[in-house]
Enzyme design. Structure first.
Site, PDB file in Angstrom:
ATOM      1  N   SER A  34       0.784  -1.242   0.000  1.00  0.00           N
ATOM      2  CA  SER A  34       0.000   0.000   0.000  1.00  0.00           C
ATOM      3  C   SER A  34       0.813   1.288   0.000  1.00  0.00           C
ATOM      4  O   SER A  34       0.396   2.285  -0.593  1.00  0.00           O
ATOM      5  CB  SER A  34      -0.982   0.008   1.181  1.00  0.00           C
ATOM      6  OG  SER A  34      -0.298  -0.197   2.410  1.00  0.00           O
ATOM      7  N   ASP A 250      -2.555   6.072  11.531  1.00  0.00           N
ATOM      8  CA  ASP A 250      -2.488   4.622  11.762  1.00  0.00           C
ATOM      9  C   ASP A 250      -1.069   4.133  12.010  1.00  0.00           C
ATOM     10  O   ASP A 250      -0.847   2.959  12.325  1.00  0.00           O
ATOM     11  CB  ASP A 250      -3.135   3.848  10.609  1.00  0.00           C
ATOM     12  CG  ASP A 250      -2.390   3.990   9.276  1.00  0.00           C
ATOM     13  OD1 ASP A 250      -1.299   4.590   9.246  1.00  0.00           O
ATOM     14  OD2 ASP A 250      -2.925   3.508   8.253  1.00  0.00           O
ATOM     15  N   HIS A 253       0.991   3.923   7.415  1.00  0.00           N
ATOM     16  CA  HIS A 253       1.154   4.582   6.121  1.00  0.00           C
ATOM     17  C   HIS A 253       1.733   5.985   6.306  1.00  0.00           C
ATOM     18  O   HIS A 253       1.477   6.631   7.314  1.00  0.00           O
ATOM     19  CB  HIS A 253      -0.192   4.683   5.401  1.00  0.00           C
ATOM     20  CG  HIS A 253      -0.829   3.367   5.115  1.00  0.00           C
ATOM     21  ND1 HIS A 253      -1.786   2.805   5.953  1.00  0.00           N
ATOM     22  CD2 HIS A 253      -0.642   2.484   4.102  1.00  0.00           C
ATOM     23  CE1 HIS A 253      -2.167   1.637   5.465  1.00  0.00           C
ATOM     24  NE2 HIS A 253      -1.481   1.416   4.342  1.00  0.00           N
TER      25      HIS A 253
END
Length: 280
Positions: A34, A250, A253
Site C-alpha cells: 500500500s 495509523d 502509512h
C-alpha cells in the site's frame, strides 16, 4: 540474391528497433504494497505543474480518468491504479527531472497491491498465495488479471521499446514483518525481473524503502532491521531511510508530505547512482 535481400531486411529491422529506443528516456519499475500503491489523499499541489517529460505507463485500464493499459500519459497522480493515492513514485520522478539534463525524460510503471506479502510477486508460487488471499484483495488482483508480477513484466517489455530501464523501486515489508527470509525472497523477485527483462544488475539497481520509522511510532518499525539487511544479499540494492518522513494516524502509512519527502530520498539515491547530485 534472396539471401542478400533477407540479410538487408534483418539489418534494417534491427536498426529501426535501436532508433526507436530513446537512450534518454529513463524507465523505472516500482512495486510493493500500500505505501508504494499510494495511500495518502492526492492534494491540489500534486496535480499541477507536472512536467510533461514525466510519464506513467498505465498498468490497468482506467476509463474514468481517460487512461488505457499500456499507454503513456503525463504522470499526474494517481500513478498506480485508477483510484489509488499519492505514492513515493510521484516525487521520485519530479525530483529526478529537476536535477537531470533537459533532454532526459522519466517513465514509471507502478504495479502494487495493498496488504500483499512479497510472495505475491514470486512468479513460480504466486498462485498459491492468491488462493489464500483475503476477499478484499481479490478486486485489486483482478485488475492485474490475477498476476501482478506478470503485468509488471508485460508493461516493462512495452516500455523497453521506448526507453531504457534504469532502476527498480520497492516498498513492501509491512505484511512480512518479522520474516527474516524476506531479503532472500526479494532477491528472488529481483533476479527474476532481471532475467525476464534481460537486464544487468549493475545497470539496474534496486531501491528499497524502510517502513514507517520507530521515531514516528511505526507499528511495523521492527521490519526495518530486516530491510536493512538487503544490501548484504543483493549487492546492487540500496535502502532508503524513512526516518523523519511524516506518517498518518495509523502509524502504518505515510501521509502526503511523508510521501513527497520519501520520493525525494529515493530520487537522491538514484541521482547519485546516475552520477548526479541533488541540487533542487
Amino acid at each position: 540474391m534472396k539471401k542478400i535481400i533477407v540479410a538487408a531486411f534483418i539489418l534494417f529491422s534491427i536498426s529501426t528497433t535501436v532508433v526507436a529506443q530513446d537512450p534518454n528516456f529513463y524507465i523505472f519499475l516500482s512495486f510493493g504494497q500500500s505505501n508504494m500503491e499510494g495511500y495518502a489523499k492526492i492534494e491540489a499541489q500534486d496535480t499541477v505543474n507536472v512536467d510533461p517529460r514525466f510519464k506513467v505507463l498505465e498498468a490497468v485500464d482506467c476509463p474514468a480518468i481517460g487512461r488505457e493499459k499500456g499507454k503513456w500519459y503525463t504522470a499526474v497522480p494517481p500513478l498506480c491504479r485508477c483510484r489509488t493515492g499519492l505514492t513515493p513514485v510521484d516525487y521520485f520522478g519530479r525530483t529526478l527531472l529537476a536535477n537531470l539534463p533537459a533532454n532526459v525524460k522519466i517513465g514509471v510503471i507502478n504495479v502494487s497491491v495493498g496488504g500483499c506479502k512479497i510472495e505475491l510477486f514470486d512468479k513460480s508460487n504466486y498462485q498459491t498465495y492468491i488462493a489464500a488471499a483475503p476477499n478484499w484483495m481479490l478486486g485489486m488482483l483482478k485488475e492485474y488479471d490475477g498476476n501482478p508480477y506478470g503485468r509488471l513484466v508485460e508493461m516493462a517489455k512495452l516500455a523497453q521499446k521506448d526507453g531504457v530501464i534504469k532502476g527498480i523501486l520497492l516498498h513492501q515489508g509491512e505484511s512480512n514483518t518479522g520474516d527474516t527470509t524476506w531479503p532472500a525472497k526479494v532477491s528472488m523477485v529481483y533476479k527474476n525481473l532481471l532475467g525476464d527483462l534481460q537486464l544487468n544488475a549493475q545497470n539496474v539497481p534496486l531501491l528499497a524503502g524502510e517502513v514507517v520509522h520507530a521515531e514516528q511510532g511505526g507499528v511495523c518499525a521492527g521490519m526495518n532491521t530486516i530491510i536493512n539487511q538487503l544490501p548484504a544479499v543483493i549487492p546492487t540494492a540500496h535502502v532508503i531511510s524513512s526516518k523523519g518522513c511524516t506518517d498518518s494516524p495509523d502509524n502504518l502509512h505515510f501521509n502526503a508530505e511523508g510521501y513527497r519527502e520519501f520520493g525525494k530520498r529515493y530520487a537522491e539515491t538514484m541521482l547519485t547512482l546516475l552520477g548526479y547530485k541533488l541540487s533542487k
